[in-house]
Design a protein around this motif. Structure first.
Motif, short mmCIF file in Angstrom:
data_model
loop_
_atom_site.label_atom_id
_atom_site.label_comp_id
_atom_site.label_asym_id
_atom_site.label_seq_id
_atom_site.Cartn_x
_atom_site.Cartn_y
_atom_site.Cartn_z
N LYS A 23 0.84 -1.20 0.00
CA LYS A 23 0.00 0.00 0.00
C LYS A 23 0.88 1.24 0.00
CE LYS A 23 -4.17 -1.76 2.28
NZ LYS A 23 -5.09 -1.29 1.24
N ASP A 27 -2.40 5.55 1.47
CA ASP A 27 -3.45 4.56 1.74
C ASP A 27 -3.39 4.03 3.15
OD1 ASP A 27 -4.41 4.74 -0.88
OD2 ASP A 27 -2.95 3.26 -1.60
N ARG A 28 -2.47 4.56 3.97
CA ARG A 28 -2.31 4.09 5.34
C ARG A 28 -2.58 5.21 6.35
NH1 ARG A 28 0.26 -0.79 6.09
NH2 ARG A 28 1.12 -1.76 4.21
N PHE A 30 -1.18 6.24 9.66
CA PHE A 30 -0.06 5.98 10.55
C PHE A 30 -0.41 6.49 11.95
CE2 PHE A 30 1.92 6.20 6.34
CZ PHE A 30 2.60 4.98 6.33
N ASP A 75 -10.55 -0.61 10.58
CA ASP A 75 -10.31 -0.83 9.15
C ASP A 75 -11.59 -1.06 8.36
OD1 ASP A 75 -7.61 -0.47 9.36
OD2 ASP A 75 -7.11 -2.60 9.47
N ARG A 80 -8.42 3.95 4.84
CA ARG A 80 -6.99 3.72 4.95
C ARG A 80 -6.70 2.57 5.92
NH1 ARG A 80 -3.98 9.16 6.32
NH2 ARG A 80 -5.66 9.37 7.85
N LYS A 81 -5.63 1.86 5.68
CA LYS A 81 -5.22 0.75 6.52
C LYS A 81 -4.55 1.29 7.78
CE LYS A 81 -3.85 -3.45 7.71
NZ LYS A 81 -4.81 -4.46 8.20
N THR A 82 -5.03 0.83 8.94
CA THR A 82 -4.45 1.27 10.21
C THR A 82 -3.06 0.67 10.40
OG1 THR A 82 -6.67 1.36 11.18
CG2 THR A 82 -4.82 1.39 12.70
N ASP A 83 -2.07 1.55 10.60
CA ASP A 83 -0.67 1.12 10.69
C ASP A 83 -0.09 1.58 12.02
OD1 ASP A 83 2.15 0.88 10.43
OD2 ASP A 83 1.97 0.92 8.25
#
Length: 352
Positions: A23, A27-28, A30, A75, A80-83
């Motif tokens: 990704k 797209d994340r 942070f 999520d 966005r992807k949780t990082d």
């Protein structure tokens, strides 16, 4: 030969499958600050992502028995992807700190997570969610990191502690430890005091008790003490501290003598150099102040019935045979203390 080269070139992308699920940063989400409060069904998690755009940062919340479950919930309703790879600060709410089973479960998950750094900083708060929200209003790019670094690292009102150190101290101290405390006051955040955490729960340390704890650690550089001298209040900025422990067993009592060498610089004053006699008087005044503060902190630990100060491991190393003959609880009940501060004023001020 040419056909073989073409076929090889076409085959290469099929071996680069590791990039297919990659990704891009946009797209994340942070996460830089995480809050965890006790909830009816596990924990209430508050996620604060770094704000890489202009405008107010978006904060996510989820309730779950595990951090992984909360991440999965978030999520499902964000694009966005949780990082957690950039996580810098974790705030633990008072309710959670008083629930040792839930606290241990969360700390264990943080420790095992490959995404979370062992150097992530820990803080205690009345309400983690409230502190996360105020932190993001003040600084949505670094969260609490700059605030914490510039306050806890430079001002001796608390002791900064990371996940790895806290877990190590809790193991050594039989499940006990102290976290720095942050609280929301109006629209601002204030760092000061601490939260003593044990298997029995948690208790709040005021700023004087927290400072007494720092002196017992030999880590009170930056503290400012105030001494009253001839109707004037003079501040002393502590520049160097140390804590030396001596244990002596006498009958049913274990005497712990704590010698506290302290160096400091006198601030303010009346613009004149003080005499050697005045210097000695002031050193005695500040020594008495430290003694009272440290003894009060020790009394607080004794009244709680748990050693969150880290004294018992020192006693066990000094008196191994006695430590084998009794439990930690019994050893703690037998402890008596003698606190001996030795203040040395290294700079008396100069005429201006």
């Amino acid at each position: 030969m040419y056909k073989k080269f073409v076929l090889l070139a076409l085959a290469v992308p099929f071996f680069l499958t590791g990039c297919w699920d990659k990704k891009d940063p946009e797209d994340r989400a942070f996460i830089i600050t995480l809050g965890a409060d006790a909830a009816e069904n596990g924990c209430h998690f508050t996620f604060a992502p770094a704000n890489i755009e202009t405008g107010e940062a978006e904060i996510y919340a989820a309730e779950s028995e595990t951090l992984s479950g909360a991440v999965a919930q978030v999520d499902t309703y964000t694009s966005r992807k949780t990082d957690l790879g950039q996580l810098k600060t974790v705030i633990l709410g008072e309710g959670l700190l008083r629930d040792s089973a839930r606290l241990d479960a969360l700390l264990g998950e943080l420790e095992r997570s490959q995404a979370v750094s062992e150097k992530v900083m820990l803080l205690a708060a009345d309400s983690a969610a409230a502190c996360v929200e105020k932190a993001m209003k003040e600084d949505s790019k670094t969260g609490l990191w700059d605030f914490y670094k510039n306050t806890a690292e430079e001002v001796a009102v608390t002791k900064g502690i990371d996940l790895d150190t806290f877990l190590t101290e809790r193991t050594e101290r039989g499940g006990n430890g102290v976290l720095p405390r942050i609280r929301a006051e109006g629209e601002r955040l204030r760092l000061g005091g601490g939260m003593a955490v044990s298997a029995r729960g948690a208790s709040i340390l005021n700023e004087e008790e927290e400072r007494g704890y720092l002196f017992l650690l030999g880590d009170a550089e930056g503290a400012v003490l105030e001494g009253r001298y001839k109707a004037a209040v003079l501040p002393l900025a502590v520049t160097k501290t140390k804590a030396d422990y001596d244990f002596q067993a006498a009958g049913d009592t274990v005497l712990c003598t704590v010698t506290l060498p302290v160096e400091g610089t006198l601030q303010g004053g009346r613009g004149e150099l003080l005499s050697a006699e005045q210097k000695t008087e002031l050193e005695s005044i500040f020594s008495a102040s430290i003694k009272e503060e440290v003894e009060h902190t020790i009394k607080t630990a004794l009244s709680e019935g748990v050693d969150f100060l880290g004294i018992l491991p020192r006693a066990e190393r000094a008196l191994p045979q006695l430590a084998k003959a009794c439990t930690r609880e019994q050893l703690w009940e037998r402890m008596a203390f003698c606190v001996v501060p030795k203040v040395q004023i290294t700079d008396m001020g100069r005429k201006r």
